[in-house]
Scaffold this motif. Structure first.
Motif, PDB file in Angstrom:
ATOM      1  N   GLY A 176       0.843  -1.204   0.000  1.00 29.30           N
ATOM      2  CA  GLY A 176       0.000   0.000   0.000  1.00 29.30           C
ATOM      3  C   GLY A 176       0.873   1.247   0.000  1.00 29.30           C
ATOM      4  N   PRO A 177       0.260   2.425   0.206  1.00 24.78           N
ATOM      5  CA  PRO A 177       1.020   3.678   0.130  1.00 24.78           C
ATOM      6  C   PRO A 177       2.197   3.750   1.098  1.00 24.78           C
ATOM      7  CG  PRO A 177      -1.185   4.025   1.035  1.00 24.78           C
ATOM      8  CD  PRO A 177      -1.162   2.662   0.464  1.00 24.78           C
ATOM      9  N   SER A 178       2.000   3.295   2.335  1.00 23.95           N
ATOM     10  CA  SER A 178       3.100   3.426   3.307  1.00 23.95           C
ATOM     11  C   SER A 178       4.244   2.468   2.971  1.00 23.95           C
ATOM     12  CB  SER A 178       2.595   3.192   4.738  1.00 23.95           C
ATOM     13  OG  SER A 178       2.126   1.865   4.886  1.00 23.95           O
ATOM     14  N   GLY A 179       3.894   1.237   2.602  1.00 20.59           N
ATOM     15  CA  GLY A 179       4.930   0.244   2.294  1.00 20.59           C
ATOM     16  C   GLY A 179       5.729   0.625   1.050  1.00 20.59           C
ATOM     17  N   LEU A 180       5.034   1.100   0.017  1.00 23.31           N
ATOM     18  CA  LEU A 180       5.738   1.472  -1.218  1.00 23.31           C
ATOM     19  C   LEU A 180       6.638   2.680  -0.980  1.00 23.31           C
ATOM     20  CD1 LEU A 180       2.863   1.027  -3.843  1.00 23.31           C
ATOM     21  CD2 LEU A 180       4.884  -0.436  -3.544  1.00 23.31           C
ATOM     22  N   GLY A 205      -5.002   0.430  -0.598  1.00 22.23           N
ATOM     23  CA  GLY A 205      -6.231   1.216  -0.562  1.00 22.23           C
ATOM     24  C   GLY A 205      -6.197   2.500  -1.369  1.00 22.23           C
ATOM     25  N   ILE A 206      -5.224   2.637  -2.295  1.00 20.09           N
ATOM     26  CA  ILE A 206      -5.165   3.910  -3.026  1.00 20.09           C
ATOM     27  C   ILE A 206      -6.096   3.934  -4.232  1.00 20.09           C
ATOM     28  CG2 ILE A 206      -3.700   5.615  -4.163  1.00 20.09           C
ATOM     29  CD1 ILE A 206      -1.322   4.181  -3.060  1.00 20.09           C
ATOM     30  N   TRP A 207      -6.092   2.831  -4.989  1.00 19.03           N
ATOM     31  CA  TRP A 207      -6.689   2.861  -6.331  1.00 19.03           C
ATOM     32  C   TRP A 207      -8.058   3.544  -6.379  1.00 19.03           C
ATOM     33  CZ3 TRP A 207      -3.666   1.730 -10.289  1.00 19.03           C
ATOM     34  CH2 TRP A 207      -2.584   0.857 -10.098  1.00 19.03           C
ATOM     35  N   VAL A 232       1.570 -14.145   0.140  1.00 21.29           N
ATOM     36  CA  VAL A 232       1.019 -13.755   1.440  1.00 21.29           C
ATOM     37  C   VAL A 232       2.000 -14.129   2.550  1.00 21.29           C
ATOM     38  CG1 VAL A 232      -0.304 -15.915   1.732  1.00 21.29           C
ATOM     39  CG2 VAL A 232      -1.043 -13.855   2.919  1.00 21.29           C
ATOM     40  N   VAL A 233       2.155 -13.213   3.501  1.00 26.51           N
ATOM     41  CA  VAL A 233       2.969 -13.513   4.685  1.00 26.51           C
ATOM     42  C   VAL A 233       2.042 -14.121   5.720  1.00 26.51           C
ATOM     43  CG1 VAL A 233       4.306 -12.504   6.564  1.00 26.51           C
ATOM     44  CG2 VAL A 233       4.707 -11.774   4.217  1.00 26.51           C
ATOM     45  N   GLU A 234       2.299 -15.378   6.083  1.00 27.41           N
ATOM     46  CA  GLU A 234       1.371 -16.058   7.003  1.00 27.41           C
ATOM     47  C   GLU A 234       1.944 -16.198   8.399  1.00 27.41           C
ATOM     48  OE1 GLU A 234       0.903 -20.040   4.987  1.00 27.41           O
ATOM     49  OE2 GLU A 234       2.051 -20.655   6.761  1.00 27.41           O
ATOM     50  N   GLY A 278       2.227   3.089   8.425  1.00 28.51           N
ATOM     51  CA  GLY A 278       0.911   3.242   7.793  1.00 28.51           C
ATOM     52  C   GLY A 278      -0.206   2.922   8.761  1.00 28.51           C
ATOM     53  N   MET A 279      -1.325   2.484   8.216  1.00 35.20           N
ATOM     54  CA  MET A 279      -2.492   2.229   9.077  1.00 35.20           C
ATOM     55  C   MET A 279      -2.201   1.141  10.106  1.00 35.20           C
ATOM     56  SD  MET A 279      -5.196   3.798   9.472  1.00 35.20           S
ATOM     57  CE  MET A 279      -6.077   3.461  10.992  1.00 35.20           C
ATOM     58  N   ALA A 280      -1.268   0.247   9.788  1.00 35.72           N
ATOM     59  CA  ALA A 280      -0.901  -0.792  10.768  1.00 35.72           C
ATOM     60  C   ALA A 280      -0.321  -0.157  12.035  1.00 35.72           C
ATOM     61  CB  ALA A 280       0.095  -1.776  10.156  1.00 35.72           C
ATOM     62  N   ALA A 281       0.330   1.006  11.890  1.00 33.64           N
ATOM     63  CA  ALA A 281       0.892   1.680  13.068  1.00 33.64           C
ATOM     64  C   ALA A 281      -0.242   2.132  13.995  1.00 33.64           C
ATOM     65  CB  ALA A 281       1.757   2.864  12.643  1.00 33.64           C
TER      66      ALA A 281
HETATM   67  O1  48F Z   1      -4.303  -1.021   3.348  1.00 30.01           O
HETATM   68  P1  48F Z   1      -3.113  -0.466   2.676  1.00 30.01           P
HETATM   69  O2  48F Z   1      -3.322   0.530   1.591  1.00 30.01           O
HETATM   70  O3  48F Z   1      -2.115   0.057   3.839  1.00 30.01           O
HETATM   71  P2  48F Z   1      -1.465   1.463   4.210  1.00 30.01           P
HETATM   72  O4  48F Z   1      -0.199   1.647   3.469  1.00 30.01           O
HETATM   73  O5  48F Z   1      -2.498   2.551   3.691  1.00 30.01           O
HETATM   74  C1  48F Z   1      -3.782   2.664   4.222  1.00 30.01           C
HETATM   75  C2  48F Z   1      -4.626   3.399   3.203  1.00 30.01           C
HETATM   76  O6  48F Z   1      -4.665   2.701   1.987  1.00 30.01           O
HETATM   77  C3  48F Z   1      -6.068   3.645   3.644  1.00 30.01           C
HETATM   78  C4  48F Z   1      -6.161   4.638   4.721  1.00 30.01           C
HETATM   79  C5  48F Z   1      -5.810   6.049   4.360  1.00 30.01           C
HETATM   80  O7  48F Z   1      -6.476   6.875   5.183  1.00 30.01           O
HETATM   81  O8  48F Z   1      -6.496   4.324   5.823  1.00 30.01           O
HETATM   82  O9  48F Z   1      -6.690   2.431   3.991  1.00 30.01           O
HETATM   83  O10 48F Z   1      -1.425   1.505   5.672  1.00 30.01           O
HETATM   84  O11 48F Z   1      -2.244  -1.656   2.060  1.00 30.01           O
HETATM   85  C6  48F Z   1      -1.926  -2.785   2.807  1.00 30.01           C
HETATM   86  C7  48F Z   1      -1.604  -3.894   1.830  1.00 30.01           C
HETATM   87  O12 48F Z   1      -1.131  -5.008   2.563  1.00 30.01           O
HETATM   88  C8  48F Z   1      -1.605  -6.191   1.934  1.00 30.01           C
HETATM   89  C9  48F Z   1      -3.003  -5.834   1.449  1.00 30.01           C
HETATM   90  O13 48F Z   1      -3.413  -6.679   0.405  1.00 30.01           O
HETATM   91  C10 48F Z   1      -2.800  -4.383   1.014  1.00 30.01           C
HETATM   92  O14 48F Z   1      -2.499  -4.269  -0.357  1.00 30.01           O
HETATM   93  N1  48F Z   1      -1.552  -7.271   2.945  1.00 30.01           N
HETATM   94  C11 48F Z   1      -2.278  -7.354   4.104  1.00 30.01           C
HETATM   95  N2  48F Z   1      -1.930  -8.440   4.802  1.00 30.01           N
HETATM   96  C12 48F Z   1      -0.960  -9.072   4.071  1.00 30.01           C
HETATM   97  C13 48F Z   1      -0.719  -8.322   2.879  1.00 30.01           C
HETATM   98  C14 48F Z   1      -0.188 -10.255   4.259  1.00 30.01           C
HETATM   99  N3  48F Z   1      -0.340 -11.011   5.360  1.00 30.01           N
HETATM  100  N4  48F Z   1       0.722 -10.605   3.323  1.00 30.01           N
HETATM  101  C15 48F Z   1       0.885  -9.843   2.199  1.00 30.01           C
HETATM  102  N5  48F Z   1       0.183  -8.710   1.964  1.00 30.01           N
END
Ligand code: 48F
Length: 260
Positions: free
Chosen positions: A39-43, A68-70, A131-133, A224-227
């Motif tokens: 997603g945006p933060s990882g890239l 979540g960007i597209w 997928v990371v499991e 990103g949102m995981a934080a």
């Molecule tokens: O959700 P995501 O876009 O994460 P982000 O970088 O950005 C959040 C925003 O897009 C948006 C927001 C802005 O206000 O809240 O939601 O925090 O991208 C996370 C990516 O991780 C992948 C998932 O398919 C997505 O593309 N992903 C999730 N779990 C796994 C994974 C996993 N276990 N293994 C591989 N990919």
């Protein structure tokens, strides 16, 4: 240019694909940084790490990166970004419209495509459909990831995974914070509490993101949102400044660590 395509045997196609794949896989079995989630933060994190010569891969379970960007906001293909995070989008050559009060608008499809291109051009490798499991956990430190094909997981097949060693793993899996949740769930003795995200409050959510972007366990960073999900922070909807800054921050933190 001659209009006739060169003759190719089916076997040659297969060999070319297998050879290149094998070479790539052998090279990424041991990396500096695995970023989980494209997603945006990882890239963003992957670009700033790769351009400093760090060996970094992004693992994304879907076939396309971008998370979540597209879709912008509810399918309207635009996202918003606030100063000073718009500078990061400039690094990726994204076109911005200034709508006043420090707020910018960008086309979500352009942002997703250019984040991916920027990361790849800087030297990051993005693997999709993976997928990371689980994580590799040794002596109280995360030191790699356990991976499988997303199609195998989706089909519910009982097929064992493979692994990648890494000095650092970044949980950039968005709202799910899936890597952190797995670590907490499987290893109760670590007493890692993952409260999940709160409801939407854009300003608070954005402001807490940078504070929450950190190493939550030896070897495991969140961005990103995981934080926010790992710290009970608010969600923020289609405003992305915090995501980009968080990605850049995690890259800088890891660059500092790698120097030591
Ligand atoms: O959700 P995501 O876009 O994460 P982000 O970088 O950005 C959040 C925003 O897009 C948006 C927001 C802005 O206000 O809240 O939601 O925090 O991208 C996370 C990516 O991780 C992948 C998932 O398919 C997505 O593309 N992903 C999730 N779990 C796994 C994974 C996993 N276990 N293994 C591989 N990919």
């Amino acid at each position: 240019m001659e209009n006739k395509l060169k003759k190719v045997e089916e076997r040659e196609i297969t060999i070319a694909i297998l050879n290149s794949s094998f070479k790539m896989w052998m090279d990424i079995l041991d990396v500096d940084v695995v970023i989980v989630g494209g997603g945006p933060s990882g890239l963003t994190a992957s670009k700033y790490l790769a351009e400093k010569g760090v060996k970094v891969i992004v693992l994304e379970r879907h076939l396309s990166f971008g998370g979540g960007i597209w879709g912008g906001g509810m399918g309207f293909p635009y996202i918003t970004v606030q100063e000073p995070a718009h500078e990061i989008l400039k690094d990726f050559n994204v076109k911005l419209e200034n709508v006043g009060k420090g707020l910018y608008v960008a086309n979500s499809v352009e942002v997703a495509a250019k984040l991916g291109c920027g990361a790849i051009d800087a030297g990051a490798r993005i693997l999709t459909g993976i997928v990371v499991e689980d994580v590799i956990l040794k002596e109280n430190r995360v030191c790699g990831v356990v991976i499988n094909s997303y199609s195998i997981e989706k089909a519910g097949l009982h097929i064992d995974p493979l692994t990648i060693d890494a000095k650092y793993v970044v949980d950039a899996t968005g709202h799910e914070a899936s890597v952190s949740n797995i670590l907490a769930m499987k290893n109760k003795e670590l007493k890692l509490e993952i409260p999940g995200e709160r409801s939407l409050w854009a300003e608070k959510g954005e402001n807490s993101l940078l504070r929450n972007t950190r190493e939550i366990f030896p070897g495991l960073y969140v961005c990103g949102m995981a934080a926010n999900a790992t710290h009970g922070g608010y969600r923020m909807g289609a405003v992305f400044g915090g995501m980009f800054l968080s990605g850049k921050k995690v890259a800088n933190l890891i660059l500092e660590d790698l120097k030591e």
